[in-house]
Design an enzyme around this catalytic site. Structure first.
Site, short mmCIF file in Angstrom:
data_model
loop_
_atom_site.label_atom_id
_atom_site.label_comp_id
_atom_site.label_asym_id
_atom_site.label_seq_id
_atom_site.Cartn_x
_atom_site.Cartn_y
_atom_site.Cartn_z
N LYS A 120 8.11 -2.43 -11.26
CA LYS A 120 8.10 -1.28 -12.17
C LYS A 120 6.78 -1.20 -12.94
O LYS A 120 6.33 -0.11 -13.29
CB LYS A 120 9.31 -1.30 -13.11
CG LYS A 120 10.61 -1.06 -12.35
CD LYS A 120 11.75 -0.51 -13.19
CE LYS A 120 12.92 -0.15 -12.27
NZ LYS A 120 14.06 0.43 -12.94
N LYS A 202 14.05 -0.56 -0.97
CA LYS A 202 15.45 -0.29 -1.32
C LYS A 202 15.58 1.20 -1.65
O LYS A 202 14.64 1.81 -2.17
CB LYS A 202 15.87 -1.20 -2.49
CG LYS A 202 16.01 -0.54 -3.82
CD LYS A 202 16.62 -1.41 -4.90
CE LYS A 202 16.41 -0.68 -6.22
NZ LYS A 202 17.30 -0.93 -7.29
N LYS A 205 17.17 5.47 -6.99
CA LYS A 205 17.37 6.81 -7.53
C LYS A 205 16.10 7.36 -8.14
O LYS A 205 15.97 8.55 -8.31
CB LYS A 205 18.54 6.86 -8.52
CG LYS A 205 18.57 5.88 -9.64
CD LYS A 205 19.79 6.19 -10.51
CE LYS A 205 20.55 4.97 -10.96
NZ LYS A 205 19.86 4.20 -12.00
P1 ATP Z 1 16.21 2.86 -10.65
O1 ATP Z 1 15.63 3.37 -9.37
O2 ATP Z 1 16.25 3.87 -11.74
O3 ATP Z 1 15.67 1.55 -11.09
P2 ATP Z 1 18.51 1.96 -9.21
O4 ATP Z 1 18.76 2.96 -8.13
O5 ATP Z 1 17.97 0.65 -8.85
O6 ATP Z 1 17.71 2.63 -10.39
P3 ATP Z 1 20.37 0.88 -11.16
O7 ATP Z 1 21.01 1.69 -12.21
O8 ATP Z 1 19.25 0.00 -11.56
O9 ATP Z 1 19.90 1.80 -9.94
O10 ATP Z 1 21.47 0.04 -10.42
C1 ATP Z 1 22.87 0.23 -10.49
C2 ATP Z 1 23.56 -0.67 -9.50
O11 ATP Z 1 23.31 -0.22 -8.18
C3 ATP Z 1 23.09 -2.14 -9.54
O12 ATP Z 1 24.20 -2.97 -9.36
C4 ATP Z 1 22.16 -2.24 -8.38
O13 ATP Z 1 22.09 -3.55 -7.88
C5 ATP Z 1 22.83 -1.29 -7.38
N1 ATP Z 1 21.87 -0.75 -6.42
C6 ATP Z 1 20.82 0.04 -6.72
N2 ATP Z 1 20.18 0.41 -5.60
C7 ATP Z 1 20.84 -0.18 -4.57
C8 ATP Z 1 20.65 -0.20 -3.15
N3 ATP Z 1 19.66 0.45 -2.59
N4 ATP Z 1 21.52 -0.91 -2.40
C9 ATP Z 1 22.53 -1.57 -2.97
N5 ATP Z 1 22.76 -1.61 -4.30
C10 ATP Z 1 21.94 -0.93 -5.10
#
Ligand code: ATP
Ligand code: LTN
Length: 338
Positions: A120, A202, A205
């Protein structure tokens, strides 16, 4: 709203999602699905982590709207507010208070080594703020306030969970047993859903290119378009091999997560079929599964009074548990009590 929760195991579970954007199928498969599945087995507390969200600059109106969207999605996916505590992190001041104390049990070097902080920082080079670095300590405070035995998250959060355990053990050793040392729970399949256009990344969002990310609120056309463009390989065989075939393996993980079939069953189903057929089947399945969730989310979002009542009750319940833990910590470290 009475809490009818009586967990089978008597154990406590905690998880949270940041209201940073619309949620993706990665969030659903990696985290929310498990949060729904485990709610009968554990005494569950689920937060909307808006304090974590501000470690990256947010539009205030968007952050406010996303907070209710995440709540409505939790509910639409089947999380039952009669069984679980659902609340917004900033509604319980104990998170910031415990995070401050835990900061004094955490080393700067440990935080600098965190993969998410490094990623980040690279992505938001103009805003490497202290909160971004301190993110795992706030997350440790979240988990430890609720005496959580288990924490279901995607694999990207493993490092944060490990540091939370280290901090808990460190504190317990210096004083006396205070915190429950939590275990991470990671899905067997789908702990890391990849970006459809770049399977080495990964699915996130807040990725710059939305074409590789399937959002929970994407319509059928968008879902079909995104899967059609998904990166595959030249072998032409639907076979699970994450090393050699990351794109196809990712699609298989998504397909099995939404159908409940095993990888072997899915491979057999598409034996002899081309990637085009396979991609269409995955897209149709995802679109069919998301349609009722989207309709329910929209219905819930039109009833703000109900959503607020869930959050008010959630904050009340959460505060009760969190303030008791915080009082114990303050006592142990020698903060003068009146
Ligand atoms: P950002 O992109 O804003 O950092 P993010 O998509 O990583 O967000 P978070 O809110 O940080 O989402 O994560 C919420 C949950 O979703 C956490 O348990 C995280 O491990 C899971 N998660 C996020 N992205 C993935 C993915 N690509 N595959 C599996 N689990 C995920
Ligand atoms: N950092 C998490 C969200 C989160 C969380 C938590 C998860 C904040 N606090 C406590 C589990 C337990 C993420 O998924 N990025």
């Amino acid at each position: 709203m009475e809490n009818t929760q009586r967990s089978v195991t008597g154990k406590r579970l905690y998880s949270a999602v940041q209201p940073t954007n619309a949620l993706t199928i990665g969030n659903y498969i990696g985290a929310i699905r498990n949060m729904v599945a485990l709610q009968d087995e554990y005494d569950c507390t689920y937060a909307i982590a808006n304090m974590h969200a501000i470690t990256v600059r947010q539009q205030p109106a968007q952050l406010r709207a996303n907070t209710l969207s995440v709540l409505a999605l939790y509910l639409a996916c089947g999380i039952d507010p009669a069984k679980c505590t659902l609340y917004v992190q900033s509604h319980v001041p104990c998170h910031a208070e415990l995070a401050w104390v835990l900061n004094t049990f955490t080393y700067v070097g440990e935080m600098e080594r965190m993969t998410q902080f490094k990623d980040k920082s690279a992505k938001h080079a103009d805003n490497i703020n202290m909160g971004l670095m301190d993110y795992p300590v706030l997350m440790a405070a979240d988990i430890l306030l609720y005496n959580a035995d288990v924490v279901p998250v995607g694999i990207d959060q493993r490092q944060h969970l490990e540091i939370c355990r280290d901090i808990a053990v460190r504190f317990n050793n210096i004083y006396s047993p205070t915190f429950v040392v939590p275990e991470g729970v990671y899905p067997k399949v789908g702990a890391k859903i990849s970006d459809l256009l770049d399977p080495s990344k990964k699915m996130s969002k807040s990725s710059e290119n939305a074409a590789g990310t399937v959002f929970m609120n994407d319509d059928r056309d968008a879902i079909i378009r995104k899967f059609r463009r998904a990166v595959t390989d030249s072998e032409g065989v639907v076979r699970y091999d994450p090393e050699a075939k990351p794109g196809i393996s990712n699609l298989l993980s998504i397909y099995t997560a939404f159908t409940g079939r095993s990888i072997a069953q899915a491979e057999a189903e598409f034996a002899g079929k081309g990637y085009g057929d396979f991609k269409s089947a995955v897209a149709e399945t995802v679109a069919d599964c998301l349609a009722p969730v989207q309709a329910e989310q929209a219905r819930l979002l039109s009833d703000k009074q109900y959503l607020n009542s869930v959050l008010e009750e959630g904050a009340r319940r959460a505060y009760k548990v969190a303030s008791a833990t915080l009082a114990k910590v303050y006592r142990k470290i020698g903060f003068y009590q009146l």
